[in-house]
Each structure stands twice: as structure tokens, then as C-alpha cells.
Scaffold this active site. Structure first.
Site: not given
Length: 443
Positions: A239, A100, A241, A237
Site C-alpha cells: 500500500d 499492506s 506507506d 510495500d
């Protein structure tokens, strides 16, 4: 062996539990825990741009294929793409290799079941037990991976968000992809929808993910918005999400503001079941009060988007999220999705005719004070009379116009004391008073 935290398995790449053999055992244990002995089973894997992602994917595939699974890699894609594909494309589960917003040295593994939601606590416990069981081993044979471009169904589903949006063509926006999973996808996709996209953070090299860019470093995005005269800036961010925003003046618009903006619009459209929004204990009381004034209840959970999701599923709520930018639109997907969040904000701007700063201005954020006190051990602090007395006195003084939250750190011997209220000096005094009593009794 404790593997799973609030957001899957995470740690330094190459160091236990993210060293090759344990990663392979996690893959094999997933087969045993989720699927039993029947086969074949289909897994889809996606990852972000960290240099360790390729070998982690290979070791996961080794464990999965040792149990008879078919492994398909979607390559570098956002986390929510895998959650969507797991639910809609006939996969038994989806795995995401990402840490993340963490620096590149870290990595992690998230698992989504075939319904597109994260693993239950029971399944996580089963995997942990199996990984720790030394009575079985994973085959040394390399994993077999079928690599496919699977982005089209996910992007088509995203595009539906703007079906009734109104005029958006040509809107200048700055998009910061954090040198992460959205770098190749987001600018092209948003451009295809008619936006004038000015991308930054789109040159990943395996080591620059989240480095002075993305949702944890918004200053560069703000500068670019001001320099180009864009209507707003969007920051994902690593990743993909979560999404945070800056308005045309460069001011930050966080997840609390997005939850309020979305909740008011969804209620107006009749798409807010129970007139309720789910957020964590970290959301500012300003959000709670702003929602309450408009007849909407804020339901709070523990920190972590998995807890937000579980509460939404349990009660059929349609909107939830975190101050950090994880926003869940259940009509779209039961996990945070940065692109979906961005499209929903853009849709609301178009339909309301209001700029982002105007929409975000409906949220009045209350001052916040956080004090950490180091303690000898964790205990029920409310069972200590002196602490209970000061806590109850402060809560009575706040009386619906402020908030006291006391909780232990998940990783350190700290008691965290957080107060929100209308007067910064007043809540600072209360926080210090509580901290003094805690030190006397527990330090």
C-alpha cells in the site's frame, strides 16, 4: 465485535469481518459515529491492487451513501495519498482498502479523519458497537461512487521535499513497487523528478501483490541493483506507506538506519524538536545508543505506527517510525509514506555528498536473540518471584549496553523474550535461562 487491530480492520477478503454485509455496515457506522445526523458529508476512498478491492470499495460506498455521504474514489493510490487528501481537499474522512504487506487473499480497511490521522480508539469502539447492533440495517441500494484522479495535489506536496536537494538528476535507482499501490505512480513520478528509474514489481494482476517482491522480499531488488550498477534500490510495500532500501552493494538498509540518517540530518538543520525520535520497542538498541551519543533521545512506544504517530502528535515530535520501514516525517504528513521516505533519503544523500552505505554505517546493529515460550495463561510474570529475580539480574548485567524486552504475543499464548547485546553467545545464554524459568513457572 472486535473489528479494529493496530492498523485498521484486516482479514481474509470475503470472510467475516470482511464479508460484504459487514463491510457495508462499517461504512454506515462510520457516518453515524463520526458525523452524527447532519449531511451531506464527503469521503475519499483509495485502494491497492488486490482483486477484492473493487467489491470492498462498492460495499463501503453502499454503507456510506445509505447515510447520505458523497463518495469519491481516487482509485489505486498509496495509503498516504488518501491521508493527505483527507486533510487538504475538504473531505470529512479518507478510507483505504488494503492489507499492506499481506498476500492478495487478505484485505483491510483503514480510516483517516479529516485531519489526516487514523481513528481514535473511542471512534473505533463506537463503530464496533454500531456494527454489532442488530436493530438497524443498511439499504440494499447500490452505493454511488464518483471516480476522480486526485493524485496531483499529493505528488506536488511530495515534490517539495526535494526543493533544496541539490544535484540529483540522472541518478540511477531501482524501484520495487511490490505490484501494489505505487506501481503506476512511483516510477513515473520519480522519473519526472529527473531520476534514472529502473522499475520492478510494476505488473499487478490482482494476485501478485507482495509476491516475492516489495519491502518483505528484498533479494530481487538487491540483484537488480547489482546487475544495473544503480546507486541504491527502494522497495515499497503493497500500500506504499513504508519503504526499505538496499545500498549499491546490495546490503539492506532498514527503518532503524533510516531513522538515524534522518535524525542526524534534521538535527543539523534545526528541524528536530526536543532532540527526540519516536520508535517502537522493536527498534534495535544500536539505534538508541547511536542517537544518545549524538544528544538525541529515543522515545519508545508499543508496536504499531499508530502508537508512534500518537506520541509524535502528543509531544510535537517531527520524526518517528518503525524498523519495518514505516517512517513518519511530521512536516510532511502524520502517517508513514514510502515515497516521502525515499525522497528524504535521496535529499540527504545529495546534500551530504555521501552514499547510502556510508550514511547507514553510522548505525551499529547489536546482535538479537528471540525466544518464544508457550504459556497456559497470560499473567503478570513479574509477580512470580523466580521470574522477577532472573529478569532483574539480566537487566542489571546489560546496564545500558543491551536490552531485554518481554511481552505477550497479541495472537498466540506465547511469551516473547527478546535480548539485544554486544555478545551473541552471552545474550543467547541469558535468553535460554529466562525461558527455562518461565517454562517452570507458567507453562
Amino acid at each position: 465485535m472486535k473489528l479494529f487491530g493496530t492498523d485498521g480492520i484486516r482479514g481474509k477478503a470475503g470472510v467475516a469481518p470482511l464479508e460484504p454485509e459487514t463491510v457495508a455496515r462499517v461504512g454506515a457506522a462510520l457516518i453515524r459515529s463520526m458525523m452524527g445526523s447532519a449531511s451531506p458529508h464527503r469521503f475519499v476512498i483509495g485502494r491497492d491492487t488486490r482483486e477484492s478491492g473493487a467489491w470492498v470499495e462498492q460495499e463501503l460506498a453502499r454503507g456510506l451513501t445509505s447515510g447520505g455521504a458523497t463518495v469519491i474514489s481516487a482509485g489505486v493510490v498509496p495509503t498516504p495519498a488518501i491521508a493527505y487528501l483527507a486533510r487538504t481537499e475538504g473531505f470529512d474522512a479518507g478510507l483505504v482498502i488494503s492489507a499492506s504487506h499481506n498476500p492478495y487473499e487478505d484485505n483491510g480497511i483503514k480510516v483517516f479523519g479529516g485531519s489526516g490521522v487514523k481513528l481514535t480508539a473511542a471512534l473505533e469502539a463506537s463503530v464496533e458497537t454500531l456494527v454489532a447492533d442488530s436493530s438497524w440495517q443498511v439499504s440494499a441500494a447500490p452505493g454511488v461512487i464518483d471516480r476522480q484522479d486526485l493524485s496531483a495535489p499529493y505528488l506536488a506536496h511530495l515534490a517539495l521535499i526535494l526543493d533544496d536537494a541539490g544535484p540529483l538528476a540522472g541518478m540511477p535507482i531501482v524501484v520495487d513497487c511490490a505490484n501494489g499501490a505505487t506501481a503506476a505512480m512511483a516510477p513515473a513520478f520519480l522519473s519526472s523528478l529527473g531520476f534514472d528509474v529502473r522499475p520492478i514489481g510494476v505488473t499487478p494482476d490482482g494476485r501478485n501483490i507482495n509476491l516475492d517482491c516489495g519491502s518483505t522480499h528484498l533479494s530481487g531488488l538487491a540483484r537488480e541493483v547489482l546487475a544495473t550498477g544503480a546507486r541504491l534500490g527502494i522497495a515499497f510495500d503493497g500500500d506504499g506507506d513504508r519503504a526499505l532500501f538496499v545500498d549499491a552493494s546490495g546490503a539492506v538498509v532498514d527503518g532503524d538506519a533510516v531513522l538515524l540518517i534522518a535524525a542526524l540530518h534534521m538535527k543539523q538543520e534545526g528541524r528536530l524538536p526536543g532532540d527526540a525520535v519516536v520508535a517502537t520497542v522493536m527498534s534495535n538498541i544500536g539505534l538508541e545508543l547511536a542517537l544518545r551519543e549524538r544528544g538525541i533521545t529515543l522515545v519508545r512506544t508499543a508496536v504499531g505506527d499508530k502508537y508512534v504517530m500518537e506520541e509524535m502528535v502528543k509531544h510535537g515530535y517531527s520524526l518517528g517510525g518503525e524498523q519495518s520501514g514505516h517512517i513518519i516525517f511530521a512536516d510532511h504528513l502524520f502517517t508513514g509514506d514510502g515515497l516521502a521516505t525515499a525522497l528524504n533519503v535521496l535529499r540527504i544523500m545529495a546534500q551530504s555528498g555521501r552514499e547510502l552505505a556510508d550514511l547507514a554505517g553510522d548505525l551499529v546493529t547489536y546482535p538479537q536473540v528471540l525466544v518464544n515460550v508457550r504459556v497456559k495463561q497470560r499473567s503478570d510474570y513479574l509477580q512470580v518471584p523466580a521470574i522477577a529475580e532472573i529478569v532483574h539480574r539480566v537487566e542489571a548485567a546489560l546496564d545500558g549496553h543491551g536490552r531485554l524486552l518481554i511481552r505477550y504475543s497479541g495472537t498466540e499464548p506465547l511469551l516473547r523474550i527478546m535480548l539485544e547485546g554486544q555478545d551473541q553467545a552471552e545474550i543467547r545464554g541469558w535468553a535460554d535461562e529466562i525461558a527455562t524459568v518461565v517454562k517452570e513457572q507458567l507453562a
